[in-house]
Design a protein around this motif. Structure first.
Motif, PDB file in Angstrom:
ATOM      1  N   GLN A  18       1.169  -1.163   0.136  1.00 19.81           N
ATOM      2  CA  GLN A  18       0.323   0.175   0.241  1.00 19.81           C
ATOM      3  C   GLN A  18       1.095   1.237   0.066  1.00 19.81           C
ATOM      4  O   GLN A  18       0.495   2.480   0.585  1.00 19.81           O
ATOM      5  N   GLY A  19       2.264   1.029  -1.055  1.00 20.06           N
ATOM      6  CA  GLY A  19       2.494   2.421  -0.784  1.00 20.06           C
ATOM      7  C   GLY A  19       2.843   2.991  -2.110  1.00 20.06           C
ATOM      8  O   GLY A  19       1.727   3.228  -2.657  1.00 20.06           O
ATOM      9  N   VAL A  20       3.600   4.277  -1.638  1.00 24.27           N
ATOM     10  CA  VAL A  20       3.626   5.282  -2.987  1.00 24.27           C
ATOM     11  C   VAL A  20       5.111   4.860  -3.538  1.00 24.27           C
ATOM     12  O   VAL A  20       5.935   4.876  -2.836  1.00 24.27           O
ATOM     13  N   PHE A  21       4.921   5.305  -5.494  1.00 21.14           N
ATOM     14  CA  PHE A  21       6.369   4.751  -5.975  1.00 21.14           C
ATOM     15  C   PHE A  21       6.943   6.584  -6.921  1.00 21.14           C
ATOM     16  O   PHE A  21       5.877   6.812  -7.983  1.00 21.14           O
ATOM     17  N   ILE A  22       7.895   6.920  -6.418  1.00 14.21           N
ATOM     18  CA  ILE A  22       7.819   8.725  -7.040  1.00 14.21           C
ATOM     19  C   ILE A  22       9.807   7.947  -7.639  1.00 14.21           C
ATOM     20  O   ILE A  22      10.252   7.975  -6.894  1.00 14.21           O
ATOM     21  N   PRO A  23       9.560   8.666  -8.888  1.00 16.63           N
ATOM     22  CA  PRO A  23      10.943   7.649  -9.186  1.00 16.63           C
ATOM     23  C   PRO A  23      12.232   9.810  -9.032  1.00 16.63           C
ATOM     24  O   PRO A  23      11.269  10.870  -9.068  1.00 16.63           O
ATOM     25  N   ALA A  24      12.979  10.009  -8.557  1.00 12.95           N
ATOM     26  CA  ALA A  24      13.952  11.212  -7.771  1.00 12.95           C
ATOM     27  C   ALA A  24      14.343  11.649  -8.758  1.00 12.95           C
ATOM     28  O   ALA A  24      15.027  10.936  -9.701  1.00 12.95           O
ATOM     29  N   HIS A  25      13.952  13.026  -8.281  1.00 11.61           N
ATOM     30  CA  HIS A  25      15.102  14.144  -9.156  1.00 11.61           C
ATOM     31  C   HIS A  25      15.308  13.834 -10.793  1.00 11.61           C
ATOM     32  O   HIS A  25      16.703  13.450 -10.563  1.00 11.61           O
ATOM     33  N   ILE A  26      14.331  13.790 -11.302  1.00  7.45           N
ATOM     34  CA  ILE A  26      14.093  12.371 -12.486  1.00  7.45           C
ATOM     35  C   ILE A  26      14.804  13.122 -13.720  1.00  7.45           C
ATOM     36  O   ILE A  26      15.949  12.340 -14.430  1.00  7.45           O
ATOM     37  N   PHE A  27      15.666  14.605 -13.658  1.00 11.36           N
ATOM     38  CA  PHE A  27      16.804  14.780 -14.779  1.00 11.36           C
ATOM     39  C   PHE A  27      18.068  14.904 -14.241  1.00 11.36           C
ATOM     40  O   PHE A  27      19.020  15.324 -15.165  1.00 11.36           O
ATOM     41  N   THR A  28      18.350  14.912 -13.654  1.00 13.97           N
ATOM     42  CA  THR A  28      20.039  15.078 -12.381  1.00 13.97           C
ATOM     43  C   THR A  28      20.649  13.795 -13.564  1.00 13.97           C
ATOM     44  O   THR A  28      19.871  12.687 -14.048  1.00 13.97           O
ATOM     45  N   PRO A  29      22.159  14.315 -14.316  1.00 14.84           N
ATOM     46  CA  PRO A  29      22.829  13.299 -14.868  1.00 14.84           C
ATOM     47  C   PRO A  29      23.625  12.182 -14.357  1.00 14.84           C
ATOM     48  O   PRO A  29      23.501  11.268 -15.113  1.00 14.84           O
ATOM     49  N   PHE A  30      22.963  12.186 -12.929  1.00 18.52           N
ATOM     50  CA  PHE A  30      23.394  11.332 -12.417  1.00 18.52           C
ATOM     51  C   PHE A  30      22.241  10.332 -11.467  1.00 18.52           C
ATOM     52  O   PHE A  30      21.652  11.389 -10.592  1.00 18.52           O
ATOM     53  N   LYS A  31      22.153   8.815 -11.330  1.00 17.96           N
ATOM     54  CA  LYS A  31      21.345   7.860 -10.808  1.00 17.96           C
ATOM     55  C   LYS A  31      20.131   8.672 -10.657  1.00 17.96           C
ATOM     56  O   LYS A  31      18.956   8.970  -9.848  1.00 17.96           O
ATOM     57  N   SER A  32      19.003   9.012 -12.431  1.00 18.78           N
ATOM     58  CA  SER A  32      18.496   9.385 -12.549  1.00 18.78           C
ATOM     59  C   SER A  32      17.352   9.070 -13.625  1.00 18.78           C
ATOM     60  O   SER A  32      18.034   8.554 -14.426  1.00 18.78           O
ATOM     61  N   LEU A  33      16.239   9.171 -13.762  1.00 21.93           N
ATOM     62  CA  LEU A  33      15.540   8.500 -14.594  1.00 21.93           C
ATOM     63  C   LEU A  33      15.615   8.448 -15.830  1.00 21.93           C
ATOM     64  O   LEU A  33      16.272   8.037 -17.070  1.00 21.93           O
ATOM     65  N   TYR A  34      15.579  10.134 -16.586  1.00 22.26           N
ATOM     66  CA  TYR A  34      15.693  10.402 -17.136  1.00 22.26           C
ATOM     67  C   TYR A  34      17.804  11.095 -17.639  1.00 22.26           C
ATOM     68  O   TYR A  34      17.679  11.072 -18.855  1.00 22.26           O
ATOM     69  N   GLY A  35      18.262  11.368 -16.287  1.00 29.39           N
ATOM     70  CA  GLY A  35      20.000  11.665 -16.786  1.00 29.39           C
ATOM     71  C   GLY A  35      20.862  10.224 -16.693  1.00 29.39           C
ATOM     72  O   GLY A  35      20.976  10.333 -17.328  1.00 29.39           O
ATOM     73  N   LYS A  36      20.240   9.057 -16.465  1.00 28.91           N
ATOM     74  CA  LYS A  36      20.934   8.287 -17.293  1.00 28.91           C
ATOM     75  C   LYS A  36      20.662   6.558 -16.888  1.00 28.91           C
ATOM     76  O   LYS A  36      20.864   5.649 -17.617  1.00 28.91           O
ATOM     77  N   GLY A  37      19.500   6.674 -16.829  1.00 25.61           N
ATOM     78  CA  GLY A  37      17.825   5.364 -16.884  1.00 25.61           C
ATOM     79  C   GLY A  37      17.783   5.388 -18.394  1.00 25.61           C
ATOM     80  O   GLY A  37      17.974   3.899 -18.664  1.00 25.61           O
ATOM     81  N   VAL A  38      17.157   5.979 -18.639  1.00 32.25           N
ATOM     82  CA  VAL A  38      16.715   5.616 -20.164  1.00 32.25           C
ATOM     83  C   VAL A  38      16.780   6.321 -21.564  1.00 32.25           C
ATOM     84  O   VAL A  38      17.508   7.558 -21.199  1.00 32.25           O
ATOM     85  N   LEU A  39      16.691   5.626 -22.256  1.00 29.71           N
ATOM     86  CA  LEU A  39      17.380   6.508 -23.272  1.00 29.71           C
ATOM     87  C   LEU A  39      15.938   7.463 -23.859  1.00 29.71           C
ATOM     88  O   LEU A  39      16.406   9.098 -24.482  1.00 29.71           O
TER      89      LEU A  39
END
Length: 387
Positions: A151-172
């Motif tokens: 019953q938790g909440v899931f939120i990608p963090a600081h999504i554009f940071t060049p290191f360790k983030s969704l768009y900065g590093k994780g996906v093309l």
């Protein structure tokens, strides 16, 4: 009856009750009791998210505060201390075979029981459960499903940071490369971006945006936050806010001008000279190594000029510590006079301020409130500055 509450939902623990590190890069003074007191007595905020609650020693200290009657666990989720509600969160690093690079995500749970179950589950998939932001050995979607199971909440963090983030590093190109959109409750923008920048990516239009401090010291708490319209500060009401349910919603996001963020511009990683988007070699030191800026990364991902028209406003603010001439003694003098940083930043008049501090500082606070201060852009890990 709905009211407006202030929330900063990304705060780290520096040291646990045994004086052992939790977030290694955070201040030693960033302890659980110190955070609670700073949030309620100095900052004047209503809800905080502490994102290292999976650490057994942090959970132990939280339970101790409740046992001693210093804090109370709420029926609708969260823990109450004086006038602030604490949401139990965990920042985790995901790097599965589908990821281009490591991604940080935030997971929040209703109460201590759910967080203890999550901590036990994580401990079998993580090398050191006692430290913050550790690598999760499993897939991103597996983690999403476990959060929802509890019953938790899931939120990608600081999504554009060049290191360790969704768009900065994780996906093309798209978050769907590694995550299930249906299991995302919102996204955190990070210090180097804002609503208007993020809304240039169409797949983000359906998500609630959060702006949080990612505090590694007491002074950094509430450098970014949001006003939430809800009945009272609790986990259940926070879930309603994320889903825009029953009138609950984010009323306004408050964040630093993205240019003040330390990853706004693309810079040479050797000499920190700012680079143009099409530069392949640093014109200053001729290095070919660079740190991609958030502004340039968003420009590369941009696929629309139309933002989400229902999106709340984004108000730029400058933390008091950024203002030239405003040192520790002046800060403490302002707090003594006005009570909380929120009042100083948003409500105190020029006349009130000038009775306490120099006219130039009073004017800087007013100019900051109306976005009139000149900003020198940051990049490559170096924050921007006010001129």
């Amino acid at each position: 009856m709905l009211s407006v509450y202030t929330a900063d939902l990304h705060i780290h623990i520096g040291r646990d009750m045994y004086h052992k590190p939790v977030k290694i890069t955070a201040s030693n003074n960033l302890t659980l009791p110190a955070i609670l007191k700073e949030a309620t007595r100095n900052k004047g905020i209503d809800m905080i998210g502490i994102v290292d609650c999976q650490a057994p020693a942090v959970l132990q200290e939280l339970k101790q505060l409740i046992y001693q009657g210093i804090a109370t666990e709420l029926e609708e989720g969260g823990v109450r201390f004086e006038s602030v509600t604490l949401l139990l969160g965990s920042e985790i690093e995901v790097y599965d075979e589908r990821c281009q690079g490591p991604v940080h995500v935030l997971c929040y749970f209703p109460g201590i029981h759910e967080m203890e179950l999550f901590s036990d589950w994580l401990s079998k998939r993580m090398k050191n459960i006692s430290l913050s932001s550790q690598r999760f050995y499993g897939t991103a979607i597996e983690l999403q499903r476990k959060v929802k199971e509890l019953q938790g909440v899931f939120i990608p963090a600081h999504i554009f940071t060049p290191f360790k983030s969704l768009y900065g590093k994780g996906v093309l190109q798209s978050l769907t490369e590694i995550l299930s959109p249906d299991l995302i409750d919102g996204v955190e923008l990070g210090l180097s971006s804002d609503t208007y920048m993020a809304d240039q990516i169409k797949e983000l239009h359906g998500f609630t945006y959060l702006t949080n401090s990612d505090a590694h010291s007491l002074r950094k708490i509430a450098r970014e936050y949001q006003h939430l319209q809800m009945k009272h500060p609790s986990f259940k009401e926070f879930q309603y806010v994320l889903n825009n349910k029953n009138g609950r919603h984010v009323k306004e996001n408050y964040g630093m001008n993205p240019k003040l963020g330390k990853y706004y511009r693309t810079v040479c990683s050797q000499c920190l000279s700012q680079l143009k988007r099409d530069d392949s070699i640093c014109p200053n030191c001729h290095s070919r190594k660079y740190v991609k800026g958030v502004a340039d990364r968003i420009a590369a991902l941009k696929d629309t000029d139309k933002g989400n028209v229902a999106r709340p406003g984004y108000t730029y603010q400058v933390p008091l510590e950024y203002l030239p001439g405003l040192g520790k003694k002046t800060y403490e003098k302002l707090l003594k006079e006005f009570g909380t940083e929120m009042y100083i930043i948003h409500q105190a008049s020029y006349e009130e301020l000038a009775n306490v501090v120099q006219n130039s500082i009073a004017q800087s606070i007013i100019d900051m409130r109306h976005g009139k201060l000149h900003v020198h852009e940051g990049g490559g890990g170096k924050y921007g500055s006010i001129k």
